[in-house]
Design a protein around this motif. Structure first.
Motif, PDB file in Angstrom:
ATOM      1  N   ILE A 108       0.837  -1.204   0.000  1.00  0.00           N
ATOM      2  CA  ILE A 108       0.000   0.000   0.000  1.00  0.00           C
ATOM      3  C   ILE A 108       0.872   1.254   0.000  1.00  0.00           C
ATOM      4  CG2 ILE A 108      -1.522   1.400   1.459  1.00  0.00           C
ATOM      5  CD1 ILE A 108      -2.994  -1.163   2.208  1.00  0.00           C
ATOM      6  N   ILE A 109       1.870   1.280   0.868  1.00  0.00           N
ATOM      7  CA  ILE A 109       2.756   2.447   0.956  1.00  0.00           C
ATOM      8  C   ILE A 109       3.480   2.673  -0.364  1.00  0.00           C
ATOM      9  CG2 ILE A 109       4.915   3.262   1.996  1.00  0.00           C
ATOM     10  CD1 ILE A 109       3.896   2.138   4.663  1.00  0.00           C
ATOM     11  N   ASP A 110       4.003   1.604  -0.951  1.00  0.00           N
ATOM     12  CA  ASP A 110       4.719   1.742  -2.224  1.00  0.00           C
ATOM     13  C   ASP A 110       3.787   2.158  -3.354  1.00  0.00           C
ATOM     14  OD1 ASP A 110       7.314   1.256  -1.434  1.00  0.00           O
ATOM     15  OD2 ASP A 110       7.138  -0.908  -1.630  1.00  0.00           O
ATOM     16  N   MET A 111       2.572   1.627  -3.344  1.00  0.00           N
ATOM     17  CA  MET A 111       1.611   1.954  -4.398  1.00  0.00           C
ATOM     18  C   MET A 111       1.237   3.436  -4.343  1.00  0.00           C
ATOM     19  SD  MET A 111       0.298   0.096  -6.805  1.00  0.00           S
ATOM     20  CE  MET A 111      -1.066  -0.074  -7.958  1.00  0.00           C
ATOM     21  N   LEU A 112       0.982   3.934  -3.148  1.00  0.00           N
ATOM     22  CA  LEU A 112       0.638   5.346  -2.992  1.00  0.00           C
ATOM     23  C   LEU A 112       1.824   6.246  -3.332  1.00  0.00           C
ATOM     24  CD1 LEU A 112      -1.394   5.211   0.359  1.00  0.00           C
ATOM     25  CD2 LEU A 112      -2.314   5.755  -1.903  1.00  0.00           C
ATOM     26  N   ALA A 113       3.014   5.827  -2.892  1.00  0.00           N
ATOM     27  CA  ALA A 113       4.201   6.661  -3.074  1.00  0.00           C
ATOM     28  C   ALA A 113       4.659   6.734  -4.524  1.00  0.00           C
ATOM     29  CB  ALA A 113       5.340   6.138  -2.194  1.00  0.00           C
ATOM     30  N   SER A 114       4.517   5.636  -5.271  1.00  0.00           N
ATOM     31  CA  SER A 114       5.069   5.612  -6.633  1.00  0.00           C
ATOM     32  C   SER A 114       4.070   6.026  -7.709  1.00  0.00           C
ATOM     33  CB  SER A 114       5.614   4.220  -6.960  1.00  0.00           C
ATOM     34  OG  SER A 114       4.574   3.265  -7.015  1.00  0.00           O
ATOM     35  N   THR A 115       2.768   5.902  -7.431  1.00  0.00           N
ATOM     36  CA  THR A 115       1.768   6.260  -8.444  1.00  0.00           C
ATOM     37  C   THR A 115       1.193   7.649  -8.245  1.00  0.00           C
ATOM     38  OG1 THR A 115      -0.092   5.356  -7.171  1.00  0.00           O
ATOM     39  CG2 THR A 115       1.071   3.839  -8.659  1.00  0.00           C
ATOM     40  N   GLY A 116       1.105   8.104  -6.992  1.00  0.00           N
ATOM     41  CA  GLY A 116       0.471   9.389  -6.715  1.00  0.00           C
ATOM     42  C   GLY A 116      -1.038   9.339  -6.871  1.00  0.00           C
ATOM     43  N   MET A 117      -1.609   8.150  -6.917  1.00  0.00           N
ATOM     44  CA  MET A 117      -3.064   8.030  -7.076  1.00  0.00           C
ATOM     45  C   MET A 117      -3.783   8.426  -5.792  1.00  0.00           C
ATOM     46  SD  MET A 117      -3.932   3.944  -6.818  1.00  0.00           S
ATOM     47  CE  MET A 117      -2.872   3.433  -8.159  1.00  0.00           C
ATOM     48  N   ARG A 118      -5.045   8.768  -5.930  1.00  0.00           N
ATOM     49  CA  ARG A 118      -5.883   9.070  -4.775  1.00  0.00           C
ATOM     50  C   ARG A 118      -6.221   7.767  -4.061  1.00  0.00           C
ATOM     51  NH1 ARG A 118      -8.088  11.899  -9.221  1.00  0.00           N
ATOM     52  NH2 ARG A 118      -7.935  14.180  -9.054  1.00  0.00           N
ATOM     53  N   VAL A 119      -6.389   7.838  -2.749  1.00  0.00           N
ATOM     54  CA  VAL A 119      -6.732   6.632  -1.995  1.00  0.00           C
ATOM     55  C   VAL A 119      -8.088   6.096  -2.440  1.00  0.00           C
ATOM     56  CG1 VAL A 119      -7.787   7.928  -0.083  1.00  0.00           C
ATOM     57  CG2 VAL A 119      -6.896   5.625   0.322  1.00  0.00           C
ATOM     58  N   GLY A 120      -8.988   7.005  -2.837  1.00  0.00           N
ATOM     59  CA  GLY A 120     -10.294   6.584  -3.336  1.00  0.00           C
ATOM     60  C   GLY A 120     -10.203   5.819  -4.641  1.00  0.00           C
ATOM     61  N   GLU A 121      -9.164   6.096  -5.412  1.00  0.00           N
ATOM     62  CA  GLU A 121      -8.932   5.371  -6.657  1.00  0.00           C
ATOM     63  C   GLU A 121      -8.319   4.002  -6.370  1.00  0.00           C
ATOM     64  OE1 GLU A 121      -8.027   9.405  -9.325  1.00  0.00           O
ATOM     65  OE2 GLU A 121      -6.383   8.244  -8.465  1.00  0.00           O
ATOM     66  N   MET A 122      -7.454   3.955  -5.370  1.00  0.00           N
ATOM     67  CA  MET A 122      -6.757   2.710  -5.062  1.00  0.00           C
ATOM     68  C   MET A 122      -7.698   1.637  -4.520  1.00  0.00           C
ATOM     69  SD  MET A 122      -3.258   2.120  -2.863  1.00  0.00           S
ATOM     70  CE  MET A 122      -4.012   2.260  -1.246  1.00  0.00           C
ATOM     71  N   VAL A 123      -8.648   2.034  -3.688  1.00  0.00           N
ATOM     72  CA  VAL A 123      -9.536   1.032  -3.087  1.00  0.00           C
ATOM     73  C   VAL A 123     -10.484   0.411  -4.114  1.00  0.00           C
ATOM     74  CG1 VAL A 123      -9.444   2.086  -0.797  1.00  0.00           C
ATOM     75  CG2 VAL A 123     -11.235   2.789  -2.399  1.00  0.00           C
ATOM     76  N   LEU A 124     -10.610   1.026  -5.279  1.00  0.00           N
ATOM     77  CA  LEU A 124     -11.483   0.483  -6.332  1.00  0.00           C
ATOM     78  C   LEU A 124     -10.755  -0.508  -7.238  1.00  0.00           C
ATOM     79  CD1 LEU A 124     -13.395   3.719  -7.451  1.00  0.00           C
ATOM     80  CD2 LEU A 124     -14.210   1.924  -5.918  1.00  0.00           C
ATOM     81  N   LEU A 125      -9.434  -0.584  -7.105  1.00  0.00           N
ATOM     82  CA  LEU A 125      -8.651  -1.452  -7.986  1.00  0.00           C
ATOM     83  C   LEU A 125      -8.870  -2.930  -7.682  1.00  0.00           C
ATOM     84  CD1 LEU A 125      -5.209   0.416  -8.112  1.00  0.00           C
ATOM     85  CD2 LEU A 125      -6.828   0.128 -10.003  1.00  0.00           C
ATOM     86  N   ASN A 126      -8.856  -3.728  -8.745  1.00  0.00           N
ATOM     87  CA  ASN A 126      -8.898  -5.183  -8.622  1.00  0.00           C
ATOM     88  C   ASN A 126      -7.556  -5.773  -9.052  1.00  0.00           C
ATOM     89  OD1 ASN A 126     -11.612  -5.312  -7.751  1.00  0.00           O
ATOM     90  ND2 ASN A 126     -12.324  -5.155  -9.871  1.00  0.00           N
ATOM     91  N   ARG A 127      -7.359  -7.025  -8.719  1.00  0.00           N
ATOM     92  CA  ARG A 127      -6.094  -7.680  -9.070  1.00  0.00           C
ATOM     93  C   ARG A 127      -5.829  -7.635 -10.573  1.00  0.00           C
ATOM     94  NH1 ARG A 127      -5.523 -13.121  -5.351  1.00  0.00           N
ATOM     95  NH2 ARG A 127      -7.310 -12.781  -3.990  1.00  0.00           N
ATOM     96  N   ASN A 128      -6.880  -7.911 -11.354  1.00  0.00           N
ATOM     97  CA  ASN A 128      -6.677  -7.981 -12.807  1.00  0.00           C
ATOM     98  C   ASN A 128      -6.553  -6.612 -13.471  1.00  0.00           C
ATOM     99  OD1 ASN A 128      -9.303  -7.113 -12.665  1.00  0.00           O
ATOM    100  ND2 ASN A 128     -10.218  -8.990 -13.487  1.00  0.00           N
ATOM    101  N   ASP A 129      -6.618  -5.540 -12.672  1.00  0.00           N
ATOM    102  CA  ASP A 129      -6.394  -4.198 -13.223  1.00  0.00           C
ATOM    103  C   ASP A 129      -4.907  -3.892 -13.361  1.00  0.00           C
ATOM    104  OD1 ASP A 129      -9.104  -3.533 -13.388  1.00  0.00           O
ATOM    105  OD2 ASP A 129      -9.168  -2.864 -11.303  1.00  0.00           O
ATOM    106  N   ILE A 130      -4.077  -4.698 -12.716  1.00  0.00           N
ATOM    107  CA  ILE A 130      -2.642  -4.421 -12.676  1.00  0.00           C
ATOM    108  C   ILE A 130      -1.924  -5.080 -13.850  1.00  0.00           C
ATOM    109  CG2 ILE A 130      -0.549  -4.532 -11.282  1.00  0.00           C
ATOM    110  CD1 ILE A 130      -2.803  -2.881 -10.037  1.00  0.00           C
ATOM    111  N   ASP A 131      -1.192  -4.280 -14.600  1.00  0.00           N
ATOM    112  CA  ASP A 131      -0.354  -4.784 -15.688  1.00  0.00           C
ATOM    113  C   ASP A 131       1.091  -4.773 -15.187  1.00  0.00           C
ATOM    114  OD1 ASP A 131       1.184  -5.255 -17.943  1.00  0.00           O
ATOM    115  OD2 ASP A 131      -0.080  -4.046 -19.268  1.00  0.00           O
TER     116      ASP A 131
END
Length: 327
Positions: free
Chosen positions: A175-198
């Motif tokens: 979670i920390i790395d995802m927020l730090a490296s993407t700059g996405m909003r937390v509201g955007e991150m909680v909507l992500l699914n496993r298959n959304d990741i490339d």
């Protein structure tokens, strides 16, 4: 009562008059009614008053506003109408000024909050004016509230490493790395699914404000930590991040905020929250020379002014630039 009657007459004639004619008609009516006493009829109209708030919200919904924003708009506008206790057609600038002043004093609201309220009310009344429900927007003459510029904190490299080193859960590290490296909003991150990741391209598509899609990117470290976390899971939930305990439900915004806040207190770190990662990325990107237009795209901002508010230029770089360009 006279002014309300004049307003109703002018509004009824709007489709047939230009601005100059409307103004002249208003002057004539005010002059004519000076010597008359006007009282309201005791017979009330049977038709219910048109719900302007619902019509406005419907228009905003079509424009793509999120339900969260619509609820905030509704609460803000409804509170104003109830407090002023007037039909919206008869609300004038002084009513709005008085309301904002009293509301700020009673609630102890900041200038930023009051300006947000002013902006929402202006949007509401501008829409009413555009739709010819009212003569003019009473908020138009109320200028933007001047607010002080506060230098908001960002995470230092050392702080980020301290957080990473003290993560006891693979999920929290991811979670920390995802927020730090993407700059996405937390509201955007909680909507992500496993298959959304490339993982091959180290990117994913997120749904930002107004349901707008954009691509965000993550670094190699995030890729490894995210893969380690996903491989450690034994649940079937499609969500990218889930609770640690069974039944392993999708994490919500409040859950991540609480986890980071608790984590920060444990380590003695000041104000650890998701949005600070976003601000940190913006500041680092500007510091390293990333064009502001590209950063705007990365953060998903509609206006570049918003991006500029996020990115804090380090004072040390200002000093270096001064010596380079000025001497």
């Amino acid at each position: 009562m006279k002014q309300n009657l004049i307003t109703d007459i002018i509004q009824g004639m709007l489709p047939y008059l230009n601005n100059a004619q409307s103004k002249r008609l208003q002057e004539i009516l005010q002059s004519t009614f000076t010597n008359y006493e006007i009282t309201s009829s005791t017979v009330e109209a049977k038709e219910a008053e048109q719900d302007f708030v619902e019509l406005f919200l419907a228009a905003k919904r079509i424009e793509g506003c999120s339900e969260k924003s619509l609820k905030y708009y509704e609460a803000t506008i409804t509170t104003m109408i109830k407090t002023i206790n007037k039909n919206v057609k008869y609300i004038v600038t002084d009513d709005i000024r008085g309301y904002l002043t009293e509301h700020q004093q009673k609630k102890g609201l900041s200038k930023v909050t009051i300006d947000n309220i002013r902006r929402i009310l202006s949007s509401f009344f501008s829409w009413l004016e555009d739709e010819d429900y009212i003569l003019k927007n009473p908020v138009r003459r109320i200028h933007k509230v001047k607010t002080g510029t506060n230098i908001k904190e960002t995470y230092s490299d050392e702080t980020l490493e301290i957080m990473r080193d003290n993560c006891n859960e693979l999920r929290d590290l991811a979670i920390i790395d995802m927020l730090a490296s993407t700059g996405m909003r937390v509201g955007e991150m909680v909507l992500l699914n496993r298959n959304d990741i490339d993982f091959n391209e180290r990117e994913c598509i997120v749904f930002g404000k107004g349901s707008k899609e954009r691509i965000v990117y993550f670094d190699a470290r995030t890729k490894i930590h995210l893969q380690n976390y996903l491989e450690s899971r034994n649940d079937n939930n499609p969500a990218l991040f889930v609770s640690l305990k069974s039944p392993h439900e999708r994490l919500k915004i409040g859950g991540i905020e609480a986890r980071l806040r608790e984590f920060g207190k444990k380590l003695g770190l000041n104000k650890v929250h998701p949005h600070k990662f976003r601000r940190t990325l913006a500041t680092v990107a500007i510091d390293k020379g990333m064009p502001i237009e590209q950063l705007q795209q990365l953060l998903g901002h509609r206006k570049i002014d918003t991006t500029l508010q996020y990115a804090m230029v380090k004072q040390s770089n200002v000093k270096i630039a001064h010596r380079k360009y000025i001497g």
